[in-house]
Design an enzyme around this catalytic site. Sequence first.
Site, short mmCIF file in Angstrom:
data_model
loop_
_atom_site.label_atom_id
_atom_site.label_comp_id
_atom_site.label_asym_id
_atom_site.label_seq_id
_atom_site.Cartn_x
_atom_site.Cartn_y
_atom_site.Cartn_z
N HIS A 10 0.66 -1.47 0.09
CA HIS A 10 0.21 -0.15 -0.06
C HIS A 10 1.03 1.18 -0.07
CE1 HIS A 10 -3.61 -2.26 0.12
NE2 HIS A 10 -3.64 -2.15 1.41
N HIS A 38 -9.69 3.13 0.66
CA HIS A 38 -9.77 2.02 1.55
C HIS A 38 -10.73 2.23 2.58
CE1 HIS A 38 -7.77 -1.22 3.74
NE2 HIS A 38 -7.31 -1.52 2.70
N GLU A 77 -11.95 -2.68 -2.58
CA GLU A 77 -10.93 -1.97 -3.17
C GLU A 77 -10.60 -1.96 -4.46
OE1 GLU A 77 -7.27 -2.80 -0.76
OE2 GLU A 77 -8.58 -3.70 0.64
#
Length: 343
Positions: free
Chosen positions: A109, A183, A307
């Site tokens: 991420h 997210h 996501e």
Amino acid sequence: MGVSSRSWGKTPFGKEVMLFTLENSAGCKARISTYGGTLTGLEIPVDGTVSGKMLDVVLGFDSLQEYAADGNYMGATVGRVAGRISNASFELNGQKFQLDSNEGPNHLHGGRNGFNRQVWEVAAVGDKQDTPSLTLSLLSLHLEGGYPGNLKVEATFTLSGTSLRIIYRATSDQPTPLNITAHPYFNLNGNGRKINNHQLKIFSTKSTTFDEALIPDGKIVEISGTEADFIDFTPLGTNEQDRFYVLENEREELIPAAIARCEESGLELEVCTNQLGVQLYTADGIANESPGKNGIQYGPRCGFCIEPMGYPDAVNKPEFPSVILRPGEKYNHSTEYRFRRIS
């Protein structure tokens, strides 16, 4: 109605953070922090009326300090590259780039100081009663986190009716990987209660396969009839999910990706996106008794994430569609979260 804002404190490095509230004529409210481009709250009328009961459908925290300490990307904008990059490295045009290793030997991420750890600038405010909006911008410098290129990013949040639209746009002066996602952790029960009673439909019967570290191995398989199959409405139950689903979206248009519903609240959430897939995560990694909003404690399965994004680890899997943004190109990621009563 419209857009309001207030100071929300300062980061440990002394940068001021603002908290914006978008409220429209349908009675919806969205709260967005300039820290991490984070969606901290999303209130939806449960009974479909402006003056009725409201339900905050996203998990989060009450303070900036809690977001700064969070390791679960609650509500954040994630980038440059969402998902995992194997061995925290990739090659581009014959050059190797080493990234942050923030999940064992791998990169997750965007690394230790990804988009979720940055204070975004306010680029524009659209103060309309029906469709209030907020645009945030970020300059990610060359080799920040190990990524090449000076990258300019904009994130626009718009409330329209009972929908929230998020659009990410970006340009770069050098070729660079880019795979942004939002997210938020959703819970249509409210208060972070377990999501096992939610039903989910994902418009896909194909998934990437992966190893024990959740790194894709480059294969795409049919999942019909397995515990990962959500082509028809299926209770989330207790099965752990952290899986990338492939969408049939060759023209990169806005298409339905998933629908979640909760009979208890009577709410349904449809996720539409122009991305090539979605990662489903059922929050099984959230620790027990984790602090949340309004004194509520979170734990495993307190929410779910859908996501929208490109293929994970595509930078190391030439068989996957590329996530490289090149000079002169424009990155455009659009996702809508559409809420309604279950019909």
